[in-house]
Every structure is written in C-alpha cells, then in structure tokens.
Design an enzyme around this catalytic site. Structure first.
Site, PDB file in Angstrom:
ATOM      1  CE1 TYR A 178      -6.594  -2.280   5.938  1.00 10.15           C
ATOM      2  CE2 TYR A 178      -6.942  -4.566   6.549  1.00 10.15           C
ATOM      3  CZ  TYR A 178      -7.380  -3.249   6.523  1.00 10.15           C
ATOM      4  OH  TYR A 178      -8.589  -2.909   7.077  1.00 10.15           O
ATOM      5  CB  CYS A 179      -0.382  -0.307   6.929  1.00 14.29           C
ATOM      6  SG  CYS A 179       1.170  -1.003   6.335  1.00 14.29           S
ATOM      7  CB  THR A 180      -0.999   3.933   4.034  1.00 10.27           C
ATOM      8  OG1 THR A 180      -1.938   4.294   5.042  1.00 10.27           O
ATOM      9  CG2 THR A 180      -1.163   4.855   2.832  1.00 10.27           C
TER      10      THR A 180
END
Length: 311
Positions: A195-197
């Site tokens: 996951y990331c922004t």
C-alpha cells in the site's frame, strides 16, 4: 432569477485531484507541454510528472475547473480510463503549477529498468484489490496476510495499516536494497498487500517484489486514499496520512487515532515541521508544545550545530 445584490459574496469550492496512469507514451515531452498549457488555462496549481511510462499528478483548483481538466485529460487516448481521486484542499496548498518530463514516473533509482508497461498498465505487477476485497482476503487467510508499506519510513510514523511491515527507507531509492536483503525472506510465501498514498508506488513495488521471489503480491486499488474514503478510521488503517503539499497531513474522520510520538517529549502528535536548518531536507515529528521552543526544531543535534555555525 435570484438577485444576489451588490454585497453578496459567492464562495467558490476548491478541491485537490490525485491520479496516475501507467501507459506507454511515445512523446512524453509533447504531453508535458499540453498538460502545462491546459493547467495554466484553468488556473490550477500542483505537480505533474510525465515519462515514457505514463503520467502522475496532484492538482488543486476550483471544482468546475478541475472537472474541465478531467474531461480534457481523458480525451487523450491513453488517459481515457484514469481514476481521479478527490481530496480536501485548494490550489493554495501548492506554490505553483509544475509539469516535468522525467525519466522515472516514480523515483526508485533506475526502476524503469525493473518493469515495463503496456496499455493495461504495469506488466507483472501485483493483483489489484478494492478496499472491501482487502477485508475479504484477511477474513479468509488471517495471519497469512501481511501489509507491506510502500512509502518512506517517516510517513508510517503517523499512520499505517495495523501490524504493517515498514521497510527501513529514507528515500524511494532505498527500496531495491531493502527488497534484496534477507530480512523479508520469511514473507515470500505469505500473501503480501502493498500500500501507498494513491497507489502508484505499489504498482512498481509489487512488480519488484514478484521479481525477487515474493509469490503472492497484491496492491490496494487507489491506495490509502481510496481505502480511507471507504472505511475512514473504522477499518484497518490507523493514524493520519502524510501528504506532500502545504497540508502536510490529512485525517479521514474526526476520530482519527494519533499514533505518532513527539521526537522530544514522546507525546502523541501527527505534526511534522521542516528542520530549522535550511540545508536539511528532513522533517521533525514534534508536538505543538515542544514546537514553541526554537531549539527543538532540528532533525538532529548536528543540524542545530550547523545552523549555529551558519549564523
């Protein structure tokens, strides 16, 4: 027709758009010039990167102008199915409108040699999961599911998924060395949810992980932003989200958990400040009380000493 009168004030609504699209671009310089002309005509501010692999942008402005921007951008054949994510904010959260043509869409240091793209996106990346599908995966496999943070480590100090693995990364360039170390070998047969922004970094990270022996890799479609829209602070995310404009951080609800600790008093905080030494690019995680002391607004003691010498 309603008469607003001479003294009536019409308040405009502003928002921020986040988006990306991996698709082959034969002439990224031409796309850059088109995007700069378009955003300037709509009085938008923000940052857009263009490369041979696609486009990545964050722009702020009036709602009507942003809707026009979406409509115009989607007219480009490779961008017709871009998913635009809306966020609270305004054009004034950015100093200017910057549109650049870069070798890499995401700065992982020669990561464009790690993967390729076609009209469907990154070739060999992780399986996309909608937020509800993340929950379904955990319900089915429990502890065999591991969250893997695809951001820089300081971002996870104030917000992350529960029990997530946070790599020791100061910049994006540290990721390849982290993945090639042996510290994550025990995860290679787990179900990894990256996951990331907004999702773009995980497109690349998931491909890099699969290339290095991680067998079952997923990514959250739309990243933390889309997950936050779906579940707020009532799901598996806890804390605040670090963003890279004047807002610094955003929360998904009025009951966001504060997981960050002040680097001085260890009090709960999600407040980042720029290091007081102008040549330092790092941030200081500091509570509002400690922030009042100018001597504490340094990333390290060495930064404080260097600032004193400069004076």
């Amino acid at each position: 027709m309603t008469n607003l009168g001479e003294n009536a004030i019409i308040t405009s609504v502003q928002k921020i758009l986040l988006y990306y699209k991996f698709t082959p671009l034969s002439d990224p310089e031409a796309v850059k010039l088109w995007q700069k002309t378009l955003t300037d005509s709509l009085n938008l501010k923000g940052r857009i990167l263009v490369s041979r692999h696609g486009i990545n942008g964050t722009v702020g402005g009036e709602m009507d102008d942003l809707k026009t921007y979406i409509k115009q951008t989607k007219q480009f054949p490779g961008f017709k199915d871009i998913v635009f994510k809306w966020s609270d904010g305004s054009r004034d959260d950015f100093p200017r409108m910057s549109v650049k043509n870069r070798r890499e869409l995401v700065g992982f240091k020669n990561s464009d040699d790690e993967f390729d793209v076609d009209e469907n996106g990154v070739i060999g990346g992780g399986t996309h999961l909608k937020p509800r599908q993340v929950h379904e995966l955990i319900e089915q496999y429990g502890d065999d599911v591991v969250f893997f943070d695809g951001r820089n480590a300081h971002e996870a100090q104030i917000g992350k998924f529960k029990n997530a693995v946070v790599p020791n990364t100061n910049t994006s360039r540290d990721f390849i060395a982290e993945l090639e170390s042996d510290k994550y070998d025990d995860l290679k047969n787990k179900k990894i949810v990256t996951y990331c922004t907004g999702g773009i970094r995980c497109e690349v990270i998931s491909a890099m992980m699969k290339k290095r022996g991680f067998e079952d890799v997923y990514q959250i479609d739309g990243g933390i932003v889309k997950y936050g829209e779906a579940y707020g602070d009532d799901g598996l995310w806890e804390g605040s989200l670090r963003v890279f404009d004047d807002r610094m951080t955003v929360d998904f609800s009025d009951h966001a958990k504060t997981i960050g600790e002040c680097s001085h008093c260890l009090g709960a905080t999600s407040n980042f400040e720029n290091c007081a030494w102008a040549n330092c690019n790092d941030l200081v995680l500091i509570c509002e009380s400690c922030k009042e002391n100018p001597d504490l607004l340094f990333h390290t003691a060495a930064c404080k000493d260097r600032a004193a010498v400069a004076v």
